[in-house]
Structures are given as C-alpha cells and as structure tokens.
Design a protein around this motif. Structure first.
Motif, PDB file in Angstrom:
ATOM      1  N   ALA A  10       0.871  -1.347  -0.078  1.00  0.00           N
ATOM      2  CA  ALA A  10       0.020   0.027  -0.068  1.00  0.00           C
ATOM      3  C   ALA A  10       0.865   1.207   0.132  1.00  0.00           C
ATOM      4  CB  ALA A  10      -0.877  -0.001   1.263  1.00  0.00           C
ATOM      5  N   THR A  11       2.056   1.149   0.483  1.00  0.00           N
ATOM      6  CA  THR A  11       2.871   2.560   0.695  1.00  0.00           C
ATOM      7  C   THR A  11       4.023   2.698  -0.310  1.00  0.00           C
ATOM      8  OG1 THR A  11       2.770   2.018   2.933  1.00  0.00           O
ATOM      9  CG2 THR A  11       4.496   3.559   2.057  1.00  0.00           C
ATOM     10  N   ILE A  12       4.300   1.627  -0.876  1.00  0.00           N
ATOM     11  CA  ILE A  12       5.510   1.978  -2.082  1.00  0.00           C
ATOM     12  C   ILE A  12       4.729   2.586  -3.308  1.00  0.00           C
ATOM     13  CG2 ILE A  12       6.779   0.794  -3.808  1.00  0.00           C
ATOM     14  CD1 ILE A  12       7.531  -1.525  -1.726  1.00  0.00           C
ATOM     15  N   PRO A  13       3.691   2.345  -3.894  1.00  0.00           N
ATOM     16  CA  PRO A  13       3.309   3.073  -5.221  1.00  0.00           C
ATOM     17  C   PRO A  13       3.020   4.566  -4.841  1.00  0.00           C
ATOM     18  CG  PRO A  13       2.182   1.066  -4.818  1.00  0.00           C
ATOM     19  CD  PRO A  13       2.877   0.922  -3.739  1.00  0.00           C
ATOM     20  N   PRO A  14       2.407   5.177  -3.787  1.00  0.00           N
ATOM     21  CA  PRO A  14       2.340   6.463  -3.628  1.00  0.00           C
ATOM     22  C   PRO A  14       3.698   7.341  -3.206  1.00  0.00           C
ATOM     23  CG  PRO A  14       1.467   5.313  -1.710  1.00  0.00           C
ATOM     24  CD  PRO A  14       1.577   4.318  -2.763  1.00  0.00           C
ATOM     25  N   LEU A  15       4.539   6.548  -2.502  1.00  0.00           N
ATOM     26  CA  LEU A  15       5.727   7.077  -2.451  1.00  0.00           C
ATOM     27  C   LEU A  15       6.520   7.362  -3.635  1.00  0.00           C
ATOM     28  CD1 LEU A  15       7.162   5.716   0.911  1.00  0.00           C
ATOM     29  CD2 LEU A  15       6.360   7.861   0.539  1.00  0.00           C
ATOM     30  N   LEU A  16       6.614   6.293  -4.552  1.00  0.00           N
ATOM     31  CA  LEU A  16       7.234   6.405  -5.807  1.00  0.00           C
ATOM     32  C   LEU A  16       6.694   7.483  -6.577  1.00  0.00           C
ATOM     33  CD1 LEU A  16       7.749   2.465  -6.947  1.00  0.00           C
ATOM     34  CD2 LEU A  16       9.419   4.398  -6.261  1.00  0.00           C
ATOM     35  N   ALA A  17       5.332   7.698  -6.388  1.00  0.00           N
ATOM     36  CA  ALA A  17       4.550   8.731  -7.248  1.00  0.00           C
ATOM     37  C   ALA A  17       4.836  10.153  -6.727  1.00  0.00           C
ATOM     38  CB  ALA A  17       3.163   8.695  -7.070  1.00  0.00           C
ATOM     39  N   GLY A  18       5.613  10.246  -5.713  1.00  0.00           N
ATOM     40  CA  GLY A  18       5.778  11.607  -5.104  1.00  0.00           C
ATOM     41  C   GLY A  18       5.078  12.067  -3.951  1.00  0.00           C
ATOM     42  N   SER A  19       4.089  11.343  -3.450  1.00  0.00           N
ATOM     43  CA  SER A  19       3.089  11.619  -2.321  1.00  0.00           C
ATOM     44  C   SER A  19       3.676  11.637  -1.075  1.00  0.00           C
ATOM     45  CB  SER A  19       1.869  10.847  -2.673  1.00  0.00           C
ATOM     46  OG  SER A  19       1.226  11.083  -3.852  1.00  0.00           O
ATOM     47  N   ASP A  20       3.240  12.494  -0.279  1.00  0.00           N
ATOM     48  CA  ASP A  20       3.523  12.295   1.166  1.00  0.00           C
ATOM     49  C   ASP A  20       2.585  11.142   1.870  1.00  0.00           C
ATOM     50  OD1 ASP A  20       5.281  14.448   1.001  1.00  0.00           O
ATOM     51  OD2 ASP A  20       4.161  15.797   2.338  1.00  0.00           O
ATOM     52  N   VAL A  21       2.983  10.338   2.650  1.00  0.00           N
ATOM     53  CA  VAL A  21       2.213   9.289   3.302  1.00  0.00           C
ATOM     54  C   VAL A  21       2.268   9.321   4.842  1.00  0.00           C
ATOM     55  CG1 VAL A  21       2.497   6.882   3.638  1.00  0.00           C
ATOM     56  CG2 VAL A  21       2.819   7.819   1.132  1.00  0.00           C
ATOM     57  N   VAL A  22       1.242   8.962   5.294  1.00  0.00           N
ATOM     58  CA  VAL A  22       1.150   8.655   6.841  1.00  0.00           C
ATOM     59  C   VAL A  22       0.701   7.080   6.887  1.00  0.00           C
ATOM     60  CG1 VAL A  22      -0.339   9.071   8.872  1.00  0.00           C
ATOM     61  CG2 VAL A  22       0.342  10.961   7.382  1.00  0.00           C
TER      62      VAL A  22
END
Length: 605
Positions: free
Chosen positions: A61-73
């Motif tokens: 769940a975390t790797i795709p948004p981080l690769l897309a440049g999004s901040d993550v909680v």
C-alpha cells in the motif's frame, strides 16, 4: 490497488481508546509481487537476497504513492515490514552523485536507528557508491563526523543527535529530498516533539515526507496537517496489539524456583534462538552466568554494555554462535534477528506496553514465534491486565516434569552417538577399544559406558526427582519479593535503596514545559538506562533534580551531557546543593513547600 487521499473509510480496527483512526488505503491486498509495484532491478535483486518473496500489506500500500511523490501517513505495528516500505522507494530515487544528505530518517532510539540503517544497507547492496550513516547518542562523535564529511546519502538518526549536528554545522539538510518519521508516536512519548518539529521546520519545503506510527494521537495528527502536503493515509488492519502469529503461553512458578523452571524449559522446548527478559541490569549478568554454568550458550545485554560489545553479541546471535540473550527492555529495543524463535519473560513486566514490545522481538514480518511468561502466584493480577490490554488469552502450561527432562537428555545422548558414528576417526578408536577389550577382558558395553561417564557428568546426567512437598505449589514458601501494587512501571522506581542513588541536576525545568515522562524518556534512551534506574524527580522553575544510579559509567555520563530535552541541553551533573535545601533533602516538595504531584512516596520499611 486503490488509494484514499486525506480521509477515507476505516479499514483496520484499533483498540486505542481516545485516539483517532486515520483514513486508510488497502489493508488486505491481493497477492502481488514487488515487480507489480514497480521496484527496479537493483533493489529487486537485493530484496530477493534478503529472502522477501512478496510485499507485506504495508509495503504493497505504501510503495506506489511514495514512488509517485506523495506524502504518506502509515499506521502499522512494529514487525509489519514498514522499514522496507519507505526504504525501497527512497533507494530507487536517490542520486548517488550527490554528497549532501538527500534522505533523513528520524527514529526514537539508537537501537531502531541502527536497525533501520542496517536495513538500508541490505536493500542497497546492488547500488554502488551509496552511503548510509546512523547517528545517535552514545556513539563517538568522531565516527559520525567522518561519515558526514565523506558524504552520506541517507542519514538515520535520533532527534537529539541530529539537532547536535545541525548546531555544530556538521549536518547540512539544505538539499534534503526525503524525510521519514519512524515510530513517530514513540518519539513524542519520549519528549522529542519540539525536536522533531524543529527539524521539520529547518528542512526544505518541497521535500517528500513519510510518517509511520502505531497509533494516531492528536499530536501526530497535528504534525501531519502542519508539515505534510495532502498525504495518502494508509492503515494496516490490526484487531489486537500483539501479532496473531505469536503463540503466547504462561506458567505459574514461584520466584525461588524460576531458574529450575527455566532450565527445564530450555532442555525440553525446541528453539533456535531465545531472548530472556529480566528487570535489572544485574540480573542479566547473573542469569547469563548461571545458564553458561549449566551448559547453555548465553550472554547478557543491558544499558551498561558498550556499543561495540553490544554489536558483537548481536552478531554472534545472528550467526548462531550464541543461542540465548538475557536482556533488559531498553537494551533490546530495536533488536531484529531472524533466528529469534522464542521470547521468555523471566520477570513479568510492570506495564502492558513493555510486554508487547518484548514479545515483538519474535514473529517478525510474518514469521511465527513463541512467547513464554513466568508468573508468580502473587502476580496473577498482572497476567489478567496483559490479557485485557492485548485482547488475547494466554494459554497456561505446566512445567516439564523430571521424567520429561530425563527423556530429552536420553534422546539427545542417543542422537550424539548416532552423529558420532559418521566420524572419520571411528576406525581409529574402534581399534583402540578392541585392543583394550582383548587386553583387559572387559565387555564392550562396559567400555562404552565408561567412555560415556568421561564425556558426561554421570552423577548429574539425569535430573533427580524432588520431594513431593516441593513439587506441590501449595507448599512452596511465599515469595519475599514485594509485588507491584498496580500495573504501572512507576512502581519499579522504588526498588533501589537511597544508598544506590544520587541526586543529579539538569538544566531544564518548568519554564521549558518539561514533564517527568520527557525526562525519563530522554535520559533512558540516550544513556541506556531503564525506568527502574530512576528515583524521585523534582521539577523546579529553571532546573530539575533527578535521582539516578550513583555510579554511572563514563560512557553514560558523556552521552547524557549532550542529551537534549525540548531542544535544550540538559547539562547533567551531580547536584552539590546544601544538605538543607528544599528538594535536596526533602524531595517531596518544591520551594514553596507544596507537594510535587509527580514525586513518589518512599517505600515503607
């Protein structure tokens, strides 16, 4: 896979009363691979070397948004694989030609900082010229300064030491691209909120931020809203505070019979490697020595162990040269060794959080684990508190009997004979024994028995049955150890006598908005102490008085002199105030004679 930005439907169930539950991305993801997530060949080869076959839910769940440049909680318990969840995207996007740090990971303890740095090293095994540097209190500044001058692409550090380097000018975060807050709730509990916010404010606005926490209290929510830009919020479903892949069992045993009980379990219970938790530093050394004298491969680890020795001991545990580690809570924080199949609570912890942290050393990242708990008859109320907090019943077991132990010893003896039958030296010794048989006219069975006596302690080979009255718990003498009055680790602060403690002065007080929890957290973390090492704490307007062990090691004193609370150097030193000064001889009140609500009464008797 879908993502929910900002707020969204709750997917995971959490039992954290009074705390917010974040919006969630997917918790139960379909079976996917790291290739499906877009992981490149360099990192893919490294994680295959480590043994990862498919991503865990938090990684998926975390790797795709981080690769897309999004901040993550990300909300996830320890042991779910969250280190790889943020390390893999960072490593894929780092520019190794740069010399200034491009990624910073903040961790609450030095143990976790070391663990995260080691993980970055494993995942970057196929990325040439990438440098990872851990910086934390208790380590010599020279090593860290050399690493920073050489050029570190990823810096993993504790908040206090990171601020030290920022003030010295040895750490340049002006080109920072990625910032990770790992176990953010733990950092805030330990009093690092001001330090964290200061570091966040001193970094570039366009950096990417990932925040990972086991819970979402209001303070974490505030940081998320203030410093993260429209973060993707991800929650891994968790119905209990302990992993379901850890089998939890307990056995009733009085204090004076614990060593005998432990010996029986070690002989009968099959295990690969084990951590045994005790309450005090002295107990780690004493128990490890007793286990070694009984033929077990054991070593102690506690806050007094220097970092180099600690790393050697953990290395031996990882390699298989060591099977049993006797540890205190603080010393085992952040310890992650694949071989640990069992955790045994020799002393029951005085708070449920410590219990969860302890058993979390096994069953990591989906592996199965075993947790055993010794409970004295007068500690049953503590067991009930653990079961209520974890929402999981612990199964009661009986100690292995004398017959069980002896059967296991006989089986191991037979196995050793079978193993020796394959030795290359068998023909040599067969000829010697045949010569002895002809010369002395002794049956071969008697010769073999005599050789066994040489290699084994014949008198103590089999455990002797105990008198019936000692086998029955009802006839055991009651323990002289005073049980805790409530399930609160503050009670452990009264276990030391006044002769063992000294009063120290630190340069933070009420005007710095300091609270006892921040003092205990910062000093315990940076100095390698545990909560039972603390006596009374008296907070004054401009300073505070703290009772600590009178004989602190040089390494501990050096680490504590550079420790910060709320960004302020504590400048720890022995208090040399006059004997009659209020708060020095009378530690229960402040200057106005009002009782300090944080001061604890001295134990009766």
């Amino acid at each position: 896979m879908s993502e929910n930005r900002g707020s969204g439907a709750d997917v995971g169930e959490r039992g954290d009363a009074g705390e917010e539950s974040a919006g969630a991305a997917i918790a139960d993801t379909p079976e996917i691979s790291f290739q499906d997530l877009g992981v490149d060949d360099r990192v893919l080869a490294a994680i295959r070397d480590v043994g990862y076959e498919s991503p865990s839910p938090i990684q998926a769940a975390t790797i795709p948004p981080l690769l897309a440049g999004s901040d993550v909680v990300g909300l996830a318990q320890t042991g779910t694989g969250k280190t790889a969840a943020f390390a893999i995207p960072i490593l894929m996007r780092l520019d190794t030609a740069a010399r200034e740090p491009r990624a910073l990971v903040l961790a609450p303890t030095r143990e976790l900082a070391i663990q995260v740095a080691e993980a970055f090293g494993r995942y970057s095994a196929h990325i040439p010229d990438l440098h990872v540097l851990p910086i934390y209190g208790g380590q010599n500044y020279g090593v860290q300064l050399h690493g920073l001058r050489r050029g570190a692409h990823v810096v993993v550090g504790t908040p206090g030491r990171v601020i030290d380097h920022l003030e010295k000018g040895s750490l340049d975060l002006s080109k920072l691209e990625y910032l990770v807050l790992d176990e953010a709730d733990e950092m805030l509990k330990m009093g690092f909120q001001e330090d964290v916010e200061r570091i966040l404010a001193d970094t570039p606005d366009d950096k990417q931020v990932a925040l990972f926490s086991a819970t979402m209290p209001p303070a974490i929510r505030k940081i998320s809203k203030q410093y993260l830009h429209n973060p993707v919020e991800i929650t891994v479903k968790s119905k209990t505070t302990t992993a379901t892949n850890i089998s939890q069992r307990w056995v009733q045993v009085s204090h004076q019979r614990k060593l005998d009980a432990l010996t029986r379990i070690l002989e009968v219970e099959p295990f690969e490697a084990m951590i045994i938790f005790v309450r005090t530093k002295q107990a780690t050394e004493e128990l490890a020595e007793k286990l070694r004298s009984r033929g077990f491969s054991a070593a102690a680890i506690n806050g007094d162990i220097v970092q180099a020795q600690r790393e050697r001991t953990i290395g031996q545990l990882k390699s298989g040269a060591l099977d049993i580690l006797v540890a205190t809570d603080v010393a085992a924080r952040g310890l992650d060794v694949d071989r640990i199949s069992h955790v045994l609570n020799y002393d029951i912890p005085h708070d449920t959080e410590s219990y969860v942290h302890r058993i979390g050393r096994t069953g990591r990242a989906g592996r199965t684990g075993e947790a055993l708990l010794f409970v004295a008859p007068r500690e049953r109320h503590l067991l009930k508190a653990i079961e209520r907090a974890t929402r999981q019943p612990l199964a009661e077991i009986q100690l292995p009997t004398v017959e069980d132990v002896n059967a296991q010893r006989v089986q191991k003896f037979a196995d050793s004979i079978t193993e020796s039958l394959g030795s290359d030296n068998l023909s040599l010794f067969r000829r010697l024994i045949e010569d002895y048989e002809r010369e002395h006219d002794i049956p071969l069975a008697d010769i073999a028995a005599a050789l066994a006596v040489q290699s084994r302690d014949g008198e103590n080979f089999l455990m002797q049955p105990e008198p019936p009255e000692r086998e029955r718990p009802a006839r055991e003498r009651p323990s002289r150890d005073r049980p805790a009055r409530k399930f609160d680790d503050d009670d452990s602060r009264h276990r030391k006598t006044g002769a063992e403690l000294a009063t120290y002065r630190i340069s933070v007080g009420k005007r710095h908005n300091v609270v006892p929890g921040a003092i205990v957290g910062a000093i315990a973390n940076e100095g390698g102490l545990r909560r039972s090492d603390f006596g009374h704490i008296s907070i004054r307007p401009d300073f505070s008085l703290v009772e600590l062990p009178a004989k602190l090691s040089r390494e501990t004193l050096e680490a504590l002199r550079s420790t910060r609370i709320g960004g302020q150097l504590i400048q720890l030193r022995l208090d040399d105030g006059p004997p009659g000064r209020r708060g020095h001889s009378d530690r229960h009140g402040d200057k106005r004679g009002k009782p300090d609500k944080f001061a604890k009464r001295k134990p009766r008797g």
